[in-house]
Design a protein around this motif. Structure first.
Motif, mmCIF file in Angstrom:
data_model
loop_
_atom_site.group_PDB
_atom_site.id
_atom_site.type_symbol
_atom_site.label_atom_id
_atom_site.label_comp_id
_atom_site.label_asym_id
_atom_site.label_seq_id
_atom_site.Cartn_x
_atom_site.Cartn_y
_atom_site.Cartn_z
ATOM 1 N N MET A 1 37.240 37.954 42.563
ATOM 2 C CA MET A 1 38.419 37.382 43.163
ATOM 3 C C MET A 1 38.005 36.070 43.808
ATOM 4 O O MET A 1 36.936 35.947 44.346
ATOM 5 C CB MET A 1 38.931 38.382 44.213
ATOM 6 C CG MET A 1 39.897 37.779 45.160
ATOM 7 S SD MET A 1 40.330 38.743 46.616
ATOM 8 C CE MET A 1 40.399 40.390 46.116
ATOM 9 N N HIS A 86 28.865 48.583 43.951
ATOM 10 C CA HIS A 86 29.482 49.074 42.712
ATOM 11 C C HIS A 86 28.819 50.364 42.247
ATOM 12 O O HIS A 86 29.502 51.339 41.904
ATOM 13 C CB HIS A 86 29.384 47.990 41.632
ATOM 14 C CG HIS A 86 30.184 48.288 40.417
ATOM 15 N ND1 HIS A 86 29.711 49.079 39.394
ATOM 16 C CD2 HIS A 86 31.427 47.907 40.060
ATOM 17 C CE1 HIS A 86 30.629 49.170 38.449
ATOM 18 N NE2 HIS A 86 31.684 48.466 38.836
ATOM 19 N N ALA A 142 39.744 52.159 41.706
ATOM 20 C CA ALA A 142 39.810 51.330 40.494
ATOM 21 C C ALA A 142 39.952 49.838 40.812
ATOM 22 O O ALA A 142 39.188 49.023 40.271
ATOM 23 C CB ALA A 142 40.934 51.812 39.581
ATOM 24 N N PRO A 143 40.879 49.417 41.684
ATOM 25 C CA PRO A 143 40.962 47.979 41.987
ATOM 26 C C PRO A 143 39.713 47.451 42.690
ATOM 27 O O PRO A 143 39.305 46.308 42.476
ATOM 28 C CB PRO A 143 42.184 47.848 42.891
ATOM 29 C CG PRO A 143 42.952 49.104 42.748
ATOM 30 C CD PRO A 143 41.988 50.153 42.294
ATOM 31 N N LEU A 145 36.593 48.508 42.249
ATOM 32 C CA LEU A 145 35.574 48.318 41.209
ATOM 33 C C LEU A 145 35.866 47.071 40.375
ATOM 34 O O LEU A 145 34.954 46.309 40.045
ATOM 35 C CB LEU A 145 35.482 49.554 40.311
ATOM 36 C CG LEU A 145 34.899 50.808 40.961
ATOM 37 C CD1 LEU A 145 35.062 52.014 40.046
ATOM 38 C CD2 LEU A 145 33.445 50.602 41.349
ATOM 39 N N ALA A 146 37.140 46.845 40.054
ATOM 40 C CA ALA A 146 37.512 45.646 39.288
ATOM 41 C C ALA A 146 37.206 44.377 40.088
ATOM 42 O O ALA A 146 36.700 43.398 39.528
ATOM 43 C CB ALA A 146 38.992 45.703 38.916
ATOM 44 N N ASP A 147 37.498 44.385 41.392
ATOM 45 C CA ASP A 147 37.193 43.225 42.239
ATOM 46 C C ASP A 147 35.692 42.960 42.288
ATOM 47 O O ASP A 147 35.256 41.799 42.269
ATOM 48 C CB ASP A 147 37.718 43.426 43.660
ATOM 49 C CG ASP A 147 39.229 43.268 43.767
ATOM 50 O OD1 ASP A 147 39.857 42.799 42.793
ATOM 51 O OD2 ASP A 147 39.779 43.622 44.830
ATOM 52 N N GLU A 149 33.497 43.681 39.950
ATOM 53 C CA GLU A 149 33.113 43.109 38.654
ATOM 54 C C GLU A 149 33.517 41.637 38.569
ATOM 55 O O GLU A 149 32.736 40.798 38.107
ATOM 56 C CB GLU A 149 33.728 43.924 37.522
ATOM 57 C CG GLU A 149 33.092 45.294 37.374
ATOM 58 C CD GLU A 149 33.819 46.191 36.379
ATOM 59 O OE1 GLU A 149 34.701 45.695 35.636
ATOM 60 O OE2 GLU A 149 33.498 47.388 36.349
ATOM 61 N N ASP A 150 34.728 41.311 39.031
ATOM 62 C CA ASP A 150 35.183 39.909 39.037
ATOM 63 C C ASP A 150 34.279 39.050 39.913
ATOM 64 O O ASP A 150 33.920 37.930 39.550
ATOM 65 C CB ASP A 150 36.623 39.806 39.538
ATOM 66 C CG ASP A 150 37.639 40.343 38.555
ATOM 67 O OD1 ASP A 150 37.284 40.564 37.374
ATOM 68 O OD2 ASP A 150 38.793 40.567 38.983
ATOM 69 N N ARG A 153 30.998 38.433 38.159
ATOM 70 C CA ARG A 153 31.182 37.459 37.071
ATOM 71 C C ARG A 153 31.297 36.041 37.630
ATOM 72 O O ARG A 153 30.824 35.094 37.016
ATOM 73 C CB ARG A 153 32.421 37.799 36.243
ATOM 74 C CG ARG A 153 32.125 38.713 35.079
ATOM 75 C CD ARG A 153 33.284 38.756 34.095
ATOM 76 N NE ARG A 153 34.518 39.275 34.686
ATOM 77 C CZ ARG A 153 34.815 40.558 34.776
ATOM 78 N NH1 ARG A 153 33.993 41.468 34.311
ATOM 79 N NH2 ARG A 153 35.949 40.936 35.317
#
Length: 156
Positions: A1, A86, A142-143, A145-147, A149-150, A153
């Protein structure tokens, strides 16, 4: 993010209670940056700087409001913290992760697919500043973990 200031950012929390690990990057073309630079008597590029200093922002309307720079933090260390967080979230167990002496997250599973955190934040200055503890969450897994990963990256 990413934040409105650009740069990688990891936000853990909600609207009123959160910790934010961020490496802001100011845009010299932004009118606000240009005005601030003019007021400071420097060029917008000089005012914006290289965008390589990390900051930790904390907010809890009852205990703290603000943040501080982390001038020695490198991208690799921020990535390592995110990787540890994570990995630990994938266990379903309580855990603790640290980002040096300034941030410790104690995490515990919450109802459903969520985690609740206690963030312990110790400003590096002035020496001996008290640690602030913030209760955060529960946050859906879930959000989060997605944050993470973002965020990782954005560092690559």
């Amino acid at each position: 993010m990413s934040t409105a200031m650009g740069g990688p950012a990891l936000f853990i929390g909600g609207d009123t209670t959160f910790v934010l690990l961020v490496r802001p990057e100011l845009d010299p073309a932004d009118p606000g940056v240009r005005a601030a630079a003019e007021q400071a008597g420097v060029s917008p590029e000089e005012f914006a700087g290289p965008g390589d200093v990390w900051a930790l922002v904390v907010d809890d309307t009852f205990e703290a409001d603000g943040g501080f720079e982390l001038p020695g933090l490198r991208d690799a260390e921020a990535d390592h913290f995110a990787e540890q967080l994570h990995t630990a979230l994938g266990t379903g167990e309580p855990f603790t992760v640290e980002a040096g002496p300034v941030l410790r997250l104690d995490a515990r599973p919450a109802a459903g697919e969520a985690y609740a955190f206690t963030a312990h934040v110790t400003p590096p200055e002035p020496e001996g500043a008290p640690t602030v503890s913030l209760e955060i969450g529960p946050l859906p897994l879930a959000p989060l973990l997605a944050d993470l990963e973002d965020f990782r990256r954005s560092l690559a």
